[in-house]
Design an enzyme around this catalytic site. Sequence first.
Site, PDB file in Angstrom:
ATOM      1  N   ARG A  48       5.957  27.499  17.089  1.00 45.20           N
ATOM      2  CA  ARG A  48       5.810  26.053  17.354  1.00 45.20           C
ATOM      3  C   ARG A  48       4.332  25.685  17.352  1.00 45.20           C
ATOM      4  NH1 ARG A  48       6.412  24.180  22.219  1.00 45.20           N
ATOM      5  NH2 ARG A  48       8.071  25.621  22.782  1.00 45.20           N
ATOM      6  N   TYR A  99       5.123  -0.493   6.876  1.00 42.92           N
ATOM      7  CA  TYR A  99       6.355   0.243   6.570  1.00 42.92           C
ATOM      8  C   TYR A  99       7.397  -0.079   7.640  1.00 42.92           C
ATOM      9  CZ  TYR A  99       9.550   4.189   6.482  1.00 42.92           C
ATOM     10  OH  TYR A  99      10.673   4.964   6.474  1.00 42.92           O
ATOM     11  N   ASP A 170      -2.332   4.304   7.306  1.00 46.13           N
ATOM     12  CA  ASP A 170      -1.215   4.952   6.620  1.00 46.13           C
ATOM     13  C   ASP A 170      -1.576   4.954   5.136  1.00 46.13           C
ATOM     14  OD1 ASP A 170       1.165   5.553   5.259  1.00 46.13           O
ATOM     15  OD2 ASP A 170       2.428   4.639   6.804  1.00 46.13           O
ATOM     16  N   LYS A 195       6.745  11.467   0.117  1.00 45.68           N
ATOM     17  CA  LYS A 195       6.573  10.613  -1.065  1.00 45.68           C
ATOM     18  C   LYS A 195       5.724  11.308  -2.140  1.00 45.68           C
ATOM     19  CE  LYS A 195       8.906   7.954   1.676  1.00 45.68           C
ATOM     20  NZ  LYS A 195       8.288   6.937   2.536  1.00 45.68           N
TER      21      LYS A 195
HETATM   22  C1  LIG Z   1       8.389   6.586   3.922  1.00 44.58           C
HETATM   23  C2  LIG Z   1       7.193   6.083   4.640  1.00 44.58           C
HETATM   24  C3  LIG Z   1       6.936   6.464   5.957  1.00 44.58           C
HETATM   25  C4  LIG Z   1       7.904   7.329   6.772  1.00 44.58           C
HETATM   26  O1  LIG Z   1       7.903   8.656   6.347  1.00 44.58           O
HETATM   27  P1  LIG Z   1       9.193   9.638   6.467  1.00 44.58           P
HETATM   28  O2  LIG Z   1       8.689  10.871   5.785  1.00 44.58           O
HETATM   29  O3  LIG Z   1      10.320   8.957   5.765  1.00 44.58           O
HETATM   30  O4  LIG Z   1       9.475   9.831   7.910  1.00 44.58           O
HETATM   31  C5  LIG Z   1       5.779   6.002   6.542  1.00 44.58           C
HETATM   32  N1  LIG Z   1       4.922   5.189   5.895  1.00 44.58           N
HETATM   33  C6  LIG Z   1       5.146   4.780   4.632  1.00 44.58           C
HETATM   34  C7  LIG Z   1       4.178   3.861   3.960  1.00 44.58           C
HETATM   35  C8  LIG Z   1       6.287   5.214   3.957  1.00 44.58           C
HETATM   36  O5  LIG Z   1       6.519   4.793   2.699  1.00 44.58           O
END
Ligand SMILES: *Cc1c(COP(=O)(O)O)cnc(C)c1O
Length: 364
Positions: A48, A99, A170, A195
Amino acid sequence: MDANHEGLAPASILVAAGRQPRVPGAGVNAPLELSSTYIADGPVNYARGGNPTWTAFEEVLGALEGGSALVFSSGMAAIAAALSLASGGSVIVAPTHAYSGTGLILNSLEKARRVIVRRVDISDTAAVIAALEGANLLWAESPTNPMLEIADLPRIFEAAHSVGAIALCDNTFATPLVQQPLSMGADVVVHSVTKYLAGHSDVVLGATVTAHTDRGRKIQSALAQHRLIHGAIAGPMETWLALRGMRTMHLRVERSSANAAELAARLQIHPGVERVRYPGFGSIIAIDVHGGSAGAETVAAQVRLWTHATSLGGVESLIERRRRHSSEASTVPDNLLRLSVGVEDIEDLWRDLAAALTHVSPSH
Ligand SMILES: *Cc1c(COP(=O)(O)O)cnc(C)c1O
């Protein structure tokens, strides 16, 4: 592992970082380490707290963003960890069109009276600066998901620091190939690794990256502690797959961005399209189509090469009407389709999309 990647271009970092030491007989790839515990008295005693596969992944992402990375079990786990930096009663300035998951967690923290959230149009620099008065944390996202608004990141990070607020970004949509927020003054970056970084729609994973500054190092240890005690840890297999996917991110993003630029130009003059949102870079396009929400759903149902699915950043092209999710901001148009452009042949993508769009063209 050789952690010195200074001076290397992103393409070289993606390929060369996070490798094994160059000793005869060593594998060229980082190991997929499936152990929950380790023989006593080493640097890590329980998984962990650390894992060699994490370390390899974190080395690549850290070098790319110019900071120190931590891998988390999902983008949302990384976001939750980053929001834990805001102590009780904190004021958070965040984009109206962040998001949708970020919107949900901010709403829930607000409802529980843990924080106060000031929502702003992140592309309106004056509004962001005004909202920062007395704030503790600036949550930036640029381009925003799904409206593709662009923030003046250096200006708003500087304004955040001038009031003593943590500056966060982000960077999922832009990727570190296009923008490196830490070099623009951010303290911490969050990613949905799911992504573009992983890039093959086969894992859910997240990460944070902190600046090599005093403030950044403090944040880094708080985030590492959060990951350890809340247990929002990444599976070694997912991390290994993400690392493998990252090796070709520059090639994927180069092709998908070229495809997106060409599609955006063609969509601009398509009679089925009311409005094209495209910031001039990246592989996401949002289009408002004729025929309202029903029209948008028709287009998503008619495509054959494109896939009607949520998410983005994979090799395959995806299309989705965002407002089908009740979590999406109500200011996002009902007829907005988000296109995540993949790496297929551009003419095949266009033929398929244009055919679907004839169903909402006024002459149809
Ligand atoms: C998809 C996404 C997230 C969330 O990420 P997960 O891997 O689905 O938990 C956060 N910020 C943006 C801009 C996203 O496109």
